[in-house]
Design a protein around this motif. Sequence first.
Motif, short mmCIF file in Angstrom:
data_model
loop_
_atom_site.label_atom_id
_atom_site.label_comp_id
_atom_site.label_asym_id
_atom_site.label_seq_id
_atom_site.Cartn_x
_atom_site.Cartn_y
_atom_site.Cartn_z
N ARG A 168 0.88 -1.26 -0.11
CA ARG A 168 0.14 -0.02 0.29
C ARG A 168 0.82 1.08 0.00
O ARG A 168 0.43 2.23 -0.70
N LEU A 169 1.90 1.14 0.64
CA LEU A 169 2.81 2.30 0.79
C LEU A 169 3.55 2.80 -0.40
O LEU A 169 3.96 3.67 -0.80
N GLN A 170 3.93 1.49 -1.18
CA GLN A 170 4.64 1.42 -2.37
C GLN A 170 3.60 2.09 -3.55
O GLN A 170 4.08 2.86 -4.39
N GLU A 171 2.39 1.83 -3.51
CA GLU A 171 1.54 2.28 -4.33
C GLU A 171 1.02 3.64 -4.18
O GLU A 171 0.23 4.08 -5.18
N ASP A 172 1.25 4.15 -2.99
CA ASP A 172 0.28 5.54 -2.51
C ASP A 172 1.54 6.45 -2.06
O ASP A 172 2.11 6.31 -0.89
N ALA A 173 2.32 7.16 -3.02
CA ALA A 173 3.49 7.70 -2.66
C ALA A 173 3.19 9.08 -1.65
O ALA A 173 4.02 9.59 -0.81
N ASP A 174 1.92 9.60 -1.58
CA ASP A 174 1.63 10.45 -0.65
C ASP A 174 1.27 10.05 0.76
O ASP A 174 1.01 10.95 1.69
N LEU A 175 1.04 8.74 0.82
CA LEU A 175 0.71 8.14 2.26
C LEU A 175 1.93 8.05 3.23
O LEU A 175 3.06 7.57 2.64
N SER A 176 1.89 8.54 4.38
CA SER A 176 3.13 8.65 5.07
C SER A 176 2.75 7.58 6.55
O SER A 176 3.99 6.91 6.61
N LEU A 177 1.76 7.31 7.12
CA LEU A 177 1.37 6.47 7.96
C LEU A 177 0.47 5.39 7.63
O LEU A 177 -0.78 6.00 7.34
N LEU A 178 0.48 4.60 7.80
CA LEU A 178 -0.57 3.16 7.59
C LEU A 178 -0.62 2.16 8.76
O LEU A 178 0.14 1.47 9.25
N ALA A 256 0.19 17.88 11.89
CA ALA A 256 0.53 19.26 11.65
C ALA A 256 1.72 19.51 10.37
O ALA A 256 1.54 20.52 9.81
N ALA A 257 2.43 18.53 10.35
CA ALA A 257 3.42 18.59 9.18
C ALA A 257 3.07 18.18 7.68
O ALA A 257 3.73 18.21 6.67
N GLY A 258 1.58 17.96 7.89
CA GLY A 258 1.07 17.51 6.44
C GLY A 258 1.10 16.08 6.01
O GLY A 258 0.66 15.85 4.72
N ALA A 259 1.20 15.37 7.09
CA ALA A 259 1.23 13.71 6.56
C ALA A 259 -0.12 13.38 6.49
O ALA A 259 -1.06 13.67 6.85
N ARG A 260 -0.18 12.27 5.45
CA ARG A 260 -1.35 11.48 5.14
C ARG A 260 -1.52 10.36 5.95
O ARG A 260 -0.47 9.44 5.96
N PHE A 261 -2.60 9.96 6.59
CA PHE A 261 -2.96 8.69 7.17
C PHE A 261 -3.80 7.70 6.43
O PHE A 261 -4.49 8.36 5.62
N ALA A 262 -3.85 6.48 6.80
CA ALA A 262 -4.68 5.40 6.21
C ALA A 262 -4.64 4.14 7.08
O ALA A 262 -3.44 4.20 7.93
#
Length: 397
Positions: A168-178, A256-262
Amino acid sequence: MPRGMGVRDPRAGRERAGLGGRDPPGSARDVAPRHRRPVLRGGRGFAGDRPARGPSVRRPAGVTPRVSVLLPVRNAAETLGECLASLAAQTLADHEVVAVDDHSTDGSRALLEAASRGDARVRVMDNPGQGLVAALNASWKAARAPLLARMDADDVCHPERLRAQAIRLQEDADLSLLGTCVRLVGSTSGPNEGMRAYVRWLNGLLEHEAIVRDLFVESPLAHPTVMMRAALLVRLQGYRTFDGPEDYDLWLRAHAAGARFAKLPAVLLDWRDGPSRLSRTDPRYASARFRELKIRALEAGALAQRPAVVWGAGPVGKGWSRALSARGHRVAAFVEVHPRRVGQRIHGVPVVPVEGAVATPGALHLAAVGQPGAREEIRGHAARLGLRDGDDLIAVA
């Protein structure tokens, strides 16, 4: 190992009531011995996607693993063997386990060293400091992979966990924490209802928007399920040493740093609950410490230079009013649906009905009722008044 908050213990108070959702199906422990098909459909796999078992796994010198597992260990001999076995059974063989012994006295160190002798992917080191945060920071600084996966020594991974998260992290470069969904396991008495309610709520938050919407309600990620990019942890300078919950603090700073979660919808971790967990015994994980973190994060964003309107004049709302006033914020009103409370003054602040909630222009509205269903009821009232969820209204309980 802590999972976040003392809220999951009924002794933490009423602020932790009312989390909704559904129980997750299945169990990492039940599925692990026999399930080998990918949890996620589609996507690209890795060359090393197979279970790595046996006593002689070796990695060529100088090869960087795809995933580093951060495993702090302190006196976990009773559960550590099962934890390590679940990591050895991962279908993503291309990983390392960075195990930091936090001065154990119960034989945990011997178990770690035995695992390392049989599997060179297990690296054992001493905690250069004292305590969980020091162990976590030592582990990520020693890690070699671009992806970092958390694990606790009393939990059990599904064999597909690392592979599914890495894909999932490989396929979604905008994702920071999963994260992943979890299943509660515990002592013979079983987890308490507060913890079960928390997990139902936790497992219902899957995508970034839902996670961020409820970020100030509770910790929306179970710490030992998280896989994150190493670059993010470097940017945030790791875990912060302070008198509070290190995982929730990290999520707030990441946001706050702009990270994206999933969160993956599959149950990929058996999460152990018991009376000795730090969230029950350590004051750093008390509800007041979480509230303080929330207020400080809000001060840097939505609460800056704005008065507050607190929805709910019960114990949770009163606690928020006191904490806000102590930090110099003006509480303009309490909003209540119960007619008997309307017209009173609490802490010198008027209690108004729903239709009077917007009498203070520019206020930040805080939904601070912990009863089941209250959060969504408040959001419905606020929407009808033209308040925007996330900008004008933030749920804090």
